[in-house]
Design a protein around this motif. Structure first.
Motif, short mmCIF file in Angstrom:
data_model
loop_
_atom_site.label_atom_id
_atom_site.label_comp_id
_atom_site.label_asym_id
_atom_site.label_seq_id
_atom_site.Cartn_x
_atom_site.Cartn_y
_atom_site.Cartn_z
N ILE A 11 42.25 75.21 61.57
CA ILE A 11 41.05 75.05 60.74
C ILE A 11 40.15 74.04 61.44
O ILE A 11 40.57 72.91 61.73
N GLU A 12 38.95 74.47 61.74
CA GLU A 12 37.97 73.54 62.32
C GLU A 12 37.03 73.15 61.20
O GLU A 12 36.23 73.97 60.76
N CYS A 13 37.15 71.97 60.70
CA CYS A 13 36.19 71.55 59.67
C CYS A 13 36.05 70.04 59.75
O CYS A 13 36.95 69.34 60.20
N GLN A 14 34.91 69.57 59.30
CA GLN A 14 34.64 68.14 59.35
C GLN A 14 35.06 67.54 58.02
O GLN A 14 34.41 67.79 57.00
N VAL A 15 36.16 66.80 57.99
CA VAL A 15 36.51 66.15 56.72
C VAL A 15 35.75 64.83 56.64
O VAL A 15 35.41 64.25 57.67
N PRO A 16 35.45 64.35 55.43
CA PRO A 16 34.73 63.08 55.36
C PRO A 16 35.56 61.94 55.93
O PRO A 16 36.79 62.05 55.99
N GLY A 179 48.28 70.02 53.87
CA GLY A 179 49.19 69.37 52.92
C GLY A 179 50.04 68.32 53.59
O GLY A 179 50.17 67.20 53.09
N THR A 180 50.62 68.66 54.75
CA THR A 180 51.54 67.70 55.36
C THR A 180 50.80 66.47 55.91
O THR A 180 51.39 65.41 56.06
N LYS A 181 49.51 66.60 56.15
CA LYS A 181 48.78 65.41 56.65
C LYS A 181 48.70 64.32 55.59
O LYS A 181 48.48 63.15 55.91
N GLY A 203 60.96 70.41 64.63
CA GLY A 203 61.49 71.76 64.84
C GLY A 203 60.29 72.62 65.17
O GLY A 203 59.87 72.74 66.33
N ASN A 204 59.65 73.17 64.13
CA ASN A 204 58.41 73.91 64.31
C ASN A 204 57.18 73.01 64.23
O ASN A 204 56.06 73.44 64.49
N GLY A 205 57.39 71.80 63.76
CA GLY A 205 56.29 70.83 63.81
C GLY A 205 55.40 70.77 62.57
O GLY A 205 54.29 70.25 62.65
N THR A 206 55.87 71.25 61.42
CA THR A 206 54.95 71.22 60.26
C THR A 206 54.69 69.79 59.79
O THR A 206 53.58 69.49 59.36
N LEU A 207 55.69 68.93 59.88
CA LEU A 207 55.42 67.53 59.54
C LEU A 207 54.70 66.85 60.72
O LEU A 207 53.71 66.14 60.53
N LYS A 213 47.54 65.01 62.74
CA LYS A 213 46.21 65.32 62.17
C LYS A 213 45.74 64.17 61.28
O LYS A 213 44.62 63.69 61.40
N GLY A 214 46.64 63.72 60.42
CA GLY A 214 46.30 62.62 59.51
C GLY A 214 45.94 61.36 60.30
O GLY A 214 44.95 60.69 60.02
N LEU A 215 46.74 61.06 61.33
CA LEU A 215 46.47 59.85 62.13
C LEU A 215 45.14 59.97 62.87
O LEU A 215 44.36 59.01 62.91
N GLU A 216 44.87 61.15 63.41
CA GLU A 216 43.59 61.31 64.13
C GLU A 216 42.42 61.15 63.17
O GLU A 216 41.39 60.58 63.52
N GLU A 217 42.60 61.65 61.94
CA GLU A 217 41.50 61.52 60.97
C GLU A 217 41.29 60.05 60.58
O GLU A 217 40.16 59.59 60.46
N LEU A 218 42.38 59.32 60.42
CA LEU A 218 42.23 57.89 60.08
C LEU A 218 41.64 57.12 61.26
O LEU A 218 40.83 56.21 61.07
N LEU A 219 42.03 57.51 62.46
CA LEU A 219 41.49 56.84 63.65
C LEU A 219 39.99 57.10 63.76
O LEU A 219 39.19 56.18 63.98
#
Ligand SMILES: Cc1ncc(COP(=O)(O)O)c(C=O)c1O
Length: 347
Positions: A11-16, A179-181, A203-207, A213-219
């Motif tokens: 998903i390419e989207c700009q989150v606030p 969700g996992t972010k 494993g498959n990397g869902t977490l 993703k979450g860390l990049e958004e906070l950064l």
């Protein structure tokens, strides 16, 4: 399900930018962070089971456990499934299939049936009976497939191609990672900072993808100044990413998988391997393997301290101990307690 090029969707989207004012403090689930998710409508209100908001508890002086099995279906997969099923329901999908080592299937089964979506789950042989019984109790059909976890995914995919049924797969569908972010958004809201070291099973990397993703958004929001040291944890009997990192490989071809108690991370051919390796190299993620013969001892040790977790989860703690021996004790480490103990008892 897939792009014509064979790749999986992102998903390419700009989150606030992260702003505590955008957290809905009156919503007592991970949907309190919904302003940071690309949700089209309010369907999540029918879907939610109060997932997320799991506590972070001190385990010892240097270790924090995020108790992510305190969830409606007893694993962290509810984070992704709640958002994925909100999306599927809003599309009007009536029936889905999914393959899983047990926890993701369980979670998708629970959320789908909650909103009247028919569901069929494929699990590999050897999956704990308790997980299978739970899938069925939620009203889904459970198909037990002989052979490996990777083969189970192939059998499910064949059905998707043959019958055109919707593939509600946690690895394929990028809404799962929205969700996992929240694992990271929550950690930041709870602690008011980010721990220096974060241990994540892979494993498959869902977490893992959700965490990155979450860390990049906070950064990008400027609320954290740098990325913490993320450490991926893999079984010594199935370690495609640790091996790829040693060789500097940009992708993975199928890796050997020998039976391991860490069933949740026994994935020889992770579907998003190139994307995961990009995160790994971009943020200097480290890797550690789990000595198989220390999983039971780790499980026993933390159970004596009141925490009864799945073998795959105890394995992450065993990996953490192995890391401390090899590289020294991190000052502060966050470890995910992903799955509940009763689910992986094979008796
Ligand atoms: C308890 C537990 N921990 C960790 C994982 C690993 O998650 P992933 O395969 O998305 O990396 C799983 C996956 O099923 C799991 O069930």
């Amino acid at each position: 399900m897939k792009c014509d090029c064979g790749g999986l969707w992102k998903i390419e989207c700009q989150v606030p930018k992260y702003d505590p004012a955008l957290i809905d403090k009156n919503t007592w689930s991970l949907f309190r962070y919904r302003k940071f998710m690309p949700l089209a409508d309010e369907t999540w209100r029918q879907v939610t089971l109060g997932e997320g908001m799991t506590p972070i508890i001190p385990y010892d002086k240097h270790t924090l456990f995020k108790m992510d099995y305190f969830m409606p279906t007893l694993s962290f997969k509810d984070r992704g499934a709640a958002v994925l099923v909100s999306y599927i329901k809003s599309l009007g999908i009536k029936s889905v299939v999914q393959d899983s080592s047990g926890n993701a299937g369980n979670s998708v089964a629970a959320y789908c049936n909650r909103v009247g979506i028919e569901c069929e789950i494929f699990v590999p042989e050897g999956t704990s009976d308790k997980k299978i019984r739970m899938i069925e109790a939620h009203g889904a059909k459970a198909n037990i497939v002989p052979g490996s976890r990777d083969h189970c995914a192939e059998v499910c995919w064949e059905k998707v191609e043959r019958e055109g049924v919707y593939y509600a797969n946690h690895v394929y569908n990028p809404f799962f990672y929205e969700g996992t972010k929240t694992y990271i958004y929550e950690t930041y809201e709870q602690l008011g900072r980010m721990p220096e070291h974060i241990f994540v099973p892979l494993g498959n990397g869902t977490l893992f993808i959700g965490v990155m993703k979450g860390l990049e958004e906070l950064l990008a929001s400027g609320v954290i100044e740098r990325m913490p040291q993320v450490i991926i944890v893999q079984s010594e009997f199935c370690q495609p990413f640790v091996k790829a990192m040693e060789n500097g490989d940009k992708d993975i071809t199928a890796a050997p998988v020998a039976p391991t108690m860490a069933e949740g991370i026994a994935i020889g051919l992770p579907l998003r391997s190139a994307e995961i390796l990009e995160y790994i190299y971009r943020h200097k993620v480290r890797g550690i393997t789990i000595p198989e013969d220390r999983i039971l001892a780790a499980r026993e040790k933390i159970a004596r301290r009141g925490i009864y977790c799945e073998h795959t989860t105890a394995a992450v703690y065993a990996g953490y101990e192995h890391y401390c021996e090899k590289y020294g004790q991190p000052q502060e480490a966050l470890i995910s307690m992903c799955g509940a103990g009763l689910k992986s008892d094979h008796d």
